[in-house]
Every structure is written in structure tokens, then in C-alpha cells.
Design an enzyme around this catalytic site. Structure first.
Site, PDB file in Angstrom:
ATOM      1  N   GLU A   1       0.888  -1.170   0.000  1.00 58.15           N
ATOM      2  CA  GLU A   1       0.000   0.000   0.000  1.00 58.15           C
ATOM      3  C   GLU A   1       0.920   1.213   0.000  1.00 58.15           C
ATOM      4  O   GLU A   1       1.607   1.458   0.998  1.00 58.15           O
ATOM      5  CB  GLU A   1      -0.864   0.017   1.264  1.00 58.15           C
ATOM      6  CG  GLU A   1      -1.791  -1.173   1.404  1.00 58.15           C
ATOM      7  CD  GLU A   1      -2.954  -1.122   0.437  1.00 58.15           C
ATOM      8  OE1 GLU A   1      -3.292  -0.020  -0.034  1.00 58.15           O
ATOM      9  OE2 GLU A   1      -3.520  -2.185   0.141  1.00 58.15           O
TER      10      GLU A   1
ATOM     11  N   CYS B   1      -3.158   8.872   3.308  1.00 56.65           N
ATOM     12  CA  CYS B   1      -2.818   8.335   1.988  1.00 56.65           C
ATOM     13  C   CYS B   1      -3.953   8.556   0.995  1.00 56.65           C
ATOM     14  O   CYS B   1      -3.729   8.600  -0.209  1.00 56.65           O
ATOM     15  CB  CYS B   1      -2.505   6.853   2.105  1.00 56.65           C
ATOM     16  SG  CYS B   1      -3.813   5.943   2.940  1.00 56.65           S
TER      17      CYS B   1
HETATM   18  P1  NAP Z   1       8.038   5.170   4.654  1.00 59.55           P
HETATM   19  O1  NAP Z   1       9.163   6.078   4.956  1.00 59.55           O
HETATM   20  O2  NAP Z   1       7.984   4.576   3.307  1.00 59.55           O
HETATM   21  O3  NAP Z   1       8.098   4.028   5.775  1.00 59.55           O
HETATM   22  C1  NAP Z   1       7.066   3.106   5.935  1.00 59.55           C
HETATM   23  C2  NAP Z   1       7.500   2.059   6.941  1.00 59.55           C
HETATM   24  O4  NAP Z   1       8.475   1.203   6.361  1.00 59.55           O
HETATM   25  C3  NAP Z   1       8.147   2.653   8.181  1.00 59.55           C
HETATM   26  O5  NAP Z   1       7.727   1.952   9.315  1.00 59.55           O
HETATM   27  C4  NAP Z   1       9.618   2.463   7.925  1.00 59.55           C
HETATM   28  O6  NAP Z   1      10.342   2.438   9.136  1.00 59.55           O
HETATM   29  C5  NAP Z   1       9.592   1.124   7.235  1.00 59.55           C
HETATM   30  N1  NAP Z   1      10.763   0.793   6.441  1.00 59.55           N
HETATM   31  C6  NAP Z   1      11.513   1.603   5.681  1.00 59.55           C
HETATM   32  N2  NAP Z   1      12.500   0.902   5.093  1.00 59.55           N
HETATM   33  C7  NAP Z   1      12.363  -0.370   5.489  1.00 59.55           C
HETATM   34  C8  NAP Z   1      13.078  -1.578   5.241  1.00 59.55           C
HETATM   35  N3  NAP Z   1      14.149  -1.577   4.452  1.00 59.55           N
HETATM   36  N4  NAP Z   1      12.664  -2.715   5.836  1.00 59.55           N
HETATM   37  C9  NAP Z   1      11.588  -2.701   6.636  1.00 59.55           C
HETATM   38  N5  NAP Z   1      10.871  -1.590   6.911  1.00 59.55           N
HETATM   39  C10 NAP Z   1      11.255  -0.442   6.352  1.00 59.55           C
HETATM   40  O7  NAP Z   1       6.618   5.909   4.886  1.00 59.55           O
HETATM   41  P2  NAP Z   1       6.169   6.826   6.093  1.00 59.55           P
HETATM   42  O8  NAP Z   1       6.938   8.104   6.035  1.00 59.55           O
HETATM   43  O9  NAP Z   1       6.133   6.075   7.364  1.00 59.55           O
HETATM   44  O10 NAP Z   1       4.629   7.084   5.692  1.00 59.55           O
HETATM   45  C11 NAP Z   1       4.211   8.064   4.776  1.00 59.55           C
HETATM   46  C12 NAP Z   1       3.922   7.447   3.426  1.00 59.55           C
HETATM   47  O11 NAP Z   1       3.048   6.342   3.563  1.00 59.55           O
HETATM   48  C13 NAP Z   1       3.206   8.414   2.496  1.00 59.55           C
HETATM   49  O12 NAP Z   1       3.837   8.372   1.248  1.00 59.55           O
HETATM   50  C14 NAP Z   1       1.779   7.867   2.397  1.00 59.55           C
HETATM   51  O13 NAP Z   1       1.123   8.138   1.188  1.00 59.55           O
HETATM   52  C15 NAP Z   1       1.998   6.416   2.592  1.00 59.55           C
HETATM   53  N6  NAP Z   1       0.812   5.761   3.144  1.00 59.55           N
HETATM   54  C16 NAP Z   1       0.103   4.910   2.338  1.00 59.55           C
HETATM   55  C17 NAP Z   1      -1.039   4.300   2.832  1.00 59.55           C
HETATM   56  C18 NAP Z   1      -1.861   3.348   2.001  1.00 59.55           C
HETATM   57  O14 NAP Z   1      -2.674   2.643   2.568  1.00 59.55           O
HETATM   58  N7  NAP Z   1      -1.673   3.287   0.712  1.00 59.55           N
HETATM   59  C19 NAP Z   1      -1.454   4.543   4.145  1.00 59.55           C
HETATM   60  C20 NAP Z   1      -0.703   5.401   4.939  1.00 59.55           C
HETATM   61  C21 NAP Z   1       0.436   6.016   4.420  1.00 59.55           C
HETATM   62  P3  NAP Z   1      11.796   3.121   9.274  1.00 59.55           P
HETATM   63  O15 NAP Z   1      11.632   4.537   8.800  1.00 59.55           O
HETATM   64  O16 NAP Z   1      12.121   3.016  10.722  1.00 59.55           O
HETATM   65  O17 NAP Z   1      12.719   2.355   8.425  1.00 59.55           O
END
Ligand code: NAP
Length: 524
Positions: A256, A295
Site C-alpha cells: 500500500e 494516503c
Molecule cells: P516510509 O518512509 O515509506 O516508511 C514506511 C514504513 O516502512 C516505516 O515503518 C519504515 O520504518 C519502514 N521501512 C523503511 N525501510 C524499510 C526496510 N528496508 N525494511 C523494513 N521496513 C522499512 O513511509 P512513512 O513516512 O512512514 O509514511 C508516509 C507514506 O506512507 C506516504 O507516502 C503515504 O502516502 C503512505 N501511506 C500509504 C497508505 C496506504 O494505505 N496506501 C497509508 C498510509 C500512508 P523506518 O523509517 O524506521 O525504516
């Protein structure tokens, strides 16, 4: 200072070493720490598979449903405390906090009700048996049985309560244990949700784990019965998707990611009409609710060229009443973004869109002093309206998600074909909303964008008064979307269980196949 713990192998565990510092984004005060090192996720996953999986699979759907009901009630019992924490650690207004926390308990309860309707069975029956060959002696039947692995759930920062609950509800009902890993920056709420779950006594050992430490390399250790469900940015999704281990073991995955969600105003909608007001309310709500950090939030607003000046004027009038500041201060209607990184990213995103040719009609990237916040502190952004003349004018508006209170008004010629083509420039989205009473326009535009979305919302005068807007991911309906949105499918009632169930065709002596299938529950 409080230190967040993780819950693995049926007990609370302390990580150590380098820590993530969780702050109040309205004041920048430190709230607590989440140490990141020292967790053995490989061992935790093995425990979840062996102990949690076996216990969940031994439970009937009705028993799993009772567990989900208890988890929902556990959140509800601590609702006020969780709302306070969401305001502290997420920059949420109380209303934003309810959206997350009530969304969590509501989704668990919705799956509890679905599960109860599946009764005493432990697997699902998919479709009817088919006779194979000339006689009816040999028959085939599709069944859906729980996978025997662990589901690793990686969640984004913006929904610390709903994120863990919506994914866990579906996996646990399917009979698959979960290790959930929220983004640590806002994990205080998730931590308290997990405490409520554990204290409820409803979780079998190993059924649900929480990692507040580093995500480690568990993605590279998942096996053929495991599931990876990710929510976050397209950037992280693309990195994870390319991990060789996922392909090597054909790990079931769901992504997602982000989305340039659209709202399209039809040329027939009159200024000041109820439908016009509904459209404006949806845009304003999506820009300001959770400070635009949803999102599903509307990012691109397509308006017929003849109406775009009027929309700009009315939108600015409404947004001018928004009070940006510390959610704990009186009268504040929009809080800060959740982190300093987020603040920098939103400002950079606004600047990039303006540099690419968008005109800033309201707000912008300049620092904002939040009401009730210490001088010069807090991660505040003004509600920002950008404007471009037509869909082809600034390609970046279809490519860059600015994850904050920012939307771009884009003129189009008013035809359904042009609207659909413009929406599709987003390369796949979670949701698009159409506003019109012109049935031909709605039909053509709906079908024109349908293949590029997980959800299409169609607002006409008939729904005014009963409309909940496009921003709510409902347990009954699909959440996800193709292409840029990650290609995933979550929720959607029982459809969501598909990620955690193996479809198997059982082929054999007809009466025996029938007898075996009688132990399952027909899906749908
Ligand atoms: P993100 O930076 O992509 O991180 C998402 C999650 O993945 C975090 O918990 C992050 O933790 C983890 N992560 C990153 N690299 C990883 C790896 N190599 N292995 C395992 N986990 C890893 O996103 P965010 O800043 O938390 O959230 C904002 C984004 O999410 C926005 O772009 C939004 O559109 C999107 N979003 C989408 C939805 C949907 O349902 N489509 C819902 C909510 C949000 P760490 O930073 O600690 O690595």
C-alpha cells in the site's frame, strides 16, 4: 523518560542502543525513546509461526472473531488515553485522533462481526464443487486455508492505531500470526494499543507481536508460507519489492503506497449548490484532516476551466478560517505535521511544484508560527493551494506526493474524457472522486478511471447528507490501488483474507470431497 518496549514471543522485551526520539510535533518536546537495537526478529518470527500459528489455526472463525471483539473493546476502554497520546505524539487534533483510534476499534469490530458469521469452521469453501470427467465419481472443490507462516506488517507513521489494527484484524481472522512494526516516530500510540491488547488477555501466545525497535532484516528471512504487508511511500515500497528473498520464496506480499488522489468537479455543478458545497467540504477536509497526512487525501483537484476561478475563491475563503497550531490550544483546527523530516519534505515539495510552474494561490512553504506553540517551535505548515492552468502544464503535480495540507487546482475542459485522461496521469491511485449530476459524465468518467484505482467515489446531489467523503478506508470496501499506489488490496470485507489464505483445489472421490468441504464455510 519512558522507553518503548517490544512485545515478542509472548512477552515484553527491551531493545537497547541507538534510540529513536519521539517528540511532540507542536512543541518539539521529547516524549519518550524507542531503542532500536538488539531484537532477534528471526527468533520471534519462528516463535510466531510455531506457537501463534498453531493456536490460531486451532481456533474456529467464531473464536477468532471473539478475540477481535475483545481487542476492539480493549482499545475502546482506553480511548481517552489513546486520543491524548495521538494529540501529543502525532500532532493530531482531537477529531484527527478519533479518526485513527476509532478507525482502529471500528475495523476490529467489523471483522469480529464478519468472523462471527463464519461460525464454527476453520477454513473457507470457494465456489461449488465441480464434477470431473464423465461420471460424478471424481469431483474438485476449491478451499481457502490459512497459510502456516507469519505475517510481517510494516506500517507508516500517519495511522499508528488504525495501521496495526486494520492489518492485524484481517490476518488474525484468517488464522495467521502477525509481527507488526509501526514507524517508530509515532509509535507511542501503537505501543499503548498493544498494551491494551495484551492486558485484555484475548491474544493467544505468539498471535501478535509488536516491534518498536529497528525493522532488521526480517524481510530477507521470510519464507514460502509467510506474508509481507507494507504501508508507506512508493519509494520504500519499490526498494522492498526488489528484495531477492521475496522472489526466491514467492513470499505473498501486499504493498500500500502513496497516491495522487483526485477530485473532479463536473461542468454541470452550479456555484453555491449543495453539491458544490459538498465538493468544497471534501477538499477542505482532506487538506486539513490529519494535516493532510492521509494516503487517501485529495491532492489534485480538477475543475472545468470556466469554474476554476470561482473554486479558487471559495476554497481560499474556507481555508482562511483554519486555525493552525498546537492541538491542545483553544480553537486550533489543524495541527503540525508529525515530524521534522515531514516538515522539510512538505516544504521541499511545495517549492518543487512552484519551481515547476505551479502558482501558489494560498499558503506556501514559509515558516508558520502555530497558535499556542512556543515561539519558533513546532512543525507547522499553512494550508496551501497551488494552481496550474491545465493537466499538461506541470507534469510534477501528477508525480510528486506532498504529504501535508497541500492540494493543486488544475483546469480541464469539462469533458469526461479529458477528466479521466488527466486523472490517469497519476499512474494509479487509491481513490478518485467525481462530483456531478450528469449521469452520462459520471458513467464515462467512472469507467475511464476505474482500471487505475482501488476505489471510485461518485458524489451527486442524491448523496448529500449521507456522504462520508473519500478519505475513509472502510472495512467493507477495498483499500489499495494499482501502479503507483502499490498494487495492493486490503480490507474489502472477506476479500482481505485472501492475502493470508492459500487457495487449494482438492480433487478426489466426489462424496469424500463433499464431506471434507462440509467442514468449511462457504465464502461470500
Ligand atoms: P516510509 O518512509 O515509506 O516508511 C514506511 C514504513 O516502512 C516505516 O515503518 C519504515 O520504518 C519502514 N521501512 C523503511 N525501510 C524499510 C526496510 N528496508 N525494511 C523494513 N521496513 C522499512 O513511509 P512513512 O513516512 O512512514 O509514511 C508516509 C507514506 O506512507 C506516504 O507516502 C503515504 O502516502 C503512505 N501511506 C500509504 C497508505 C496506504 O494505505 N496506501 C497509508 C498510509 C500512508 P523506518 O523509517 O524506521 O525504516
Amino acid at each position: 523518560m519512558e522507553t518503548l518496549r517490544s512485545y515478542l514471543e509472548g512477552r515484553w522485551i527491551d531493545a537497547h542502543g541507538t534510540a529513536e526520539t519521539l517528540v511532540n510535533p507542536a512543541t518539539e518536546e521529547t516524549l519518550c525513546e524507542a531503542p532500536q537495537e538488539g531484537l532477534d526478529l528471526d527468533r520471534a518470527a519462528a516463535h510466531a509461526r510455531a506457537v501463534g500459528g498453531a493456536r490460531l489455526r486451532a481456533m474456529t472463525f467464531a473464536e477468532r472473531a471473539a478475540m477481535l471483539k475483545a481487542l476492539s473493546q480493549a482499545i475502546y476502554a482506553r480511548r481517552d488515553h489513546l486520543l491524548d497520546l495521538a494529540m501529543l505524539n502525532g500532532g493530531n487534533t482531537r477529531s484527527d485522533a478519533k479518526f485513527d483510534v476509532d478507525g482502529a476499534s471500528g475495523t476490529l469490530m467489523a471483522y469480529a462481526e464478519l468472523g462471527a458469521s463464519l461460525g464454527e469452521s476453520r477454513f473457507l469453501v470457494d465456489g461449488d464443487a465441480v464434477s470431473l470427467g464423465r461420471s460424478s465419481r471424481v469431483a474438485g472443490q476449491h478451499l481457502l486455508v490459512p497459510r502456516e507462516g507469519v505475517a510481517y506488517h510494516l506500517n507508516a507513521f500517519n495511522f499508528p492505531a488504525w495501521g496495526i489494527a486494520e492489518k492485524a484484524a484481517v490476518a488474525l481472522l484468517a488464522g495467521v500470526p502477525v509481527i507488526a512494526r509501526p514507524n517508530p516516530v509515532t509509535a507511542l500510540v501503537t505501543y499503548e494499543v498493544m498494551k491494551a491488547f495484551v492486558d485484555s488477555g484475548a491474544l493467544p501466545e505468539g498471535a501478535l507481536g509488536l516491534v518498536t525497535g529497528h525493522h532488521g532484516d526480517l524481510v530477507d528471512r521470510l519464507g514460502p508460507q509467510d506474508v509481507l504487508a507494507f504501508t508507506g511511500s512508493s519509494h520504500t515500497a519499490a526498494l522492498l519489492r526488489a528484495r531477492p528473498n521475496l522472489a526466491a520464496h514467492a513470499v505473498h506480499t501486499n504493498f500500500e503506497a502513496d497516491s495522487l488522489n483526485a477530485a473532479v468537479l463536473g461542468a454541470d455543478v452550479e456555484r453555491g449548490s449543495d453539491l458544490w458545497q459538498l465538493f468544497l467540504s471534501d477538499v477542505v477536509r482532506d487538506m486539513t484532516q490529519k494535516t493532510g497526512q492521509k494516503c487517501t487525501a485529495i491532492r489534485r483537484v480538477f475543475v472545468p476551466e470556466t469554474l476554476v476561478d470561482a473554486v479558487e475563491e471559495d476554497l481560499i475563503e474556507r481555508l482562511s478560517t483554519v486555525k493552525v497550531g498546537n492541538p491542545n490550544a483553544d480553537g486550533v483546527t489543524m495541527g503540525p505535521v508529525a515530524t521534522l523530516a515531514q516538515l522539510k519534505s512538505v516544504r521541499a515539495g511545495i517549492d518543487a511544484l512552484v519551481a515547476a510552474g505551479a502558482r501558489c494561490a494560498l499558503g506556501g512553504s514559509a515558516p508558520v508560527q502555530g497558535l499556542g506553540a512556543p515561539e519558533g517551535r513546532g512543525f507547522f505548515v499553512a494550508p496551501t493551494v497551488l494552481r496550474v492552468d491545465d493537466p499538461g502544464a506541470v507534469s510534477l503535480v501528477h508525480a510528486r506526493e506532498v504529504f501535508g495540507p497541500v492540494a493543486t487546482l488544475i483546469g480541464y475542459d469539462g469533458s469526461a474524457g479529458a477528466a479521466a485522461a488527466a486523472v490517469r496521469l497519476g499512474q494509479g491511485g487509491l481513490v478518485t472522486t467525481l462530483y456531478s449530476d450528469d449521469k452520462r459524465f459520471l458513467t464515462e468518467a467512472t469507467l475511464g478511471v476505474a482500471a487505475w484505482h482501488g476505489r471510485v467515489c461518485v458524489a451527486s446531489s442524491k448523496v448529500v447528507g449521507a456522504w462520508m467523503g473519500p478519505g475513509v478506508a472502510l472495512p467493507q470496501l477495498l483499500h489499495g490501488g494499482p501502479g503507483r499506489a502499490g498494487g495492493g488490496e486490503e480490507l474489502g470485507g472477506l476479500r482481505g483474507l485472501g492475502l493470508y489464505l492459500q487457495r487449494v483445489a482438492v480433487q478426489g472421490f466426489g462424496p469424500w470431497v463433499e464431506q471434507l468441504s462440509a467442514g468449511g464455510k462457504r465464502a461470500g
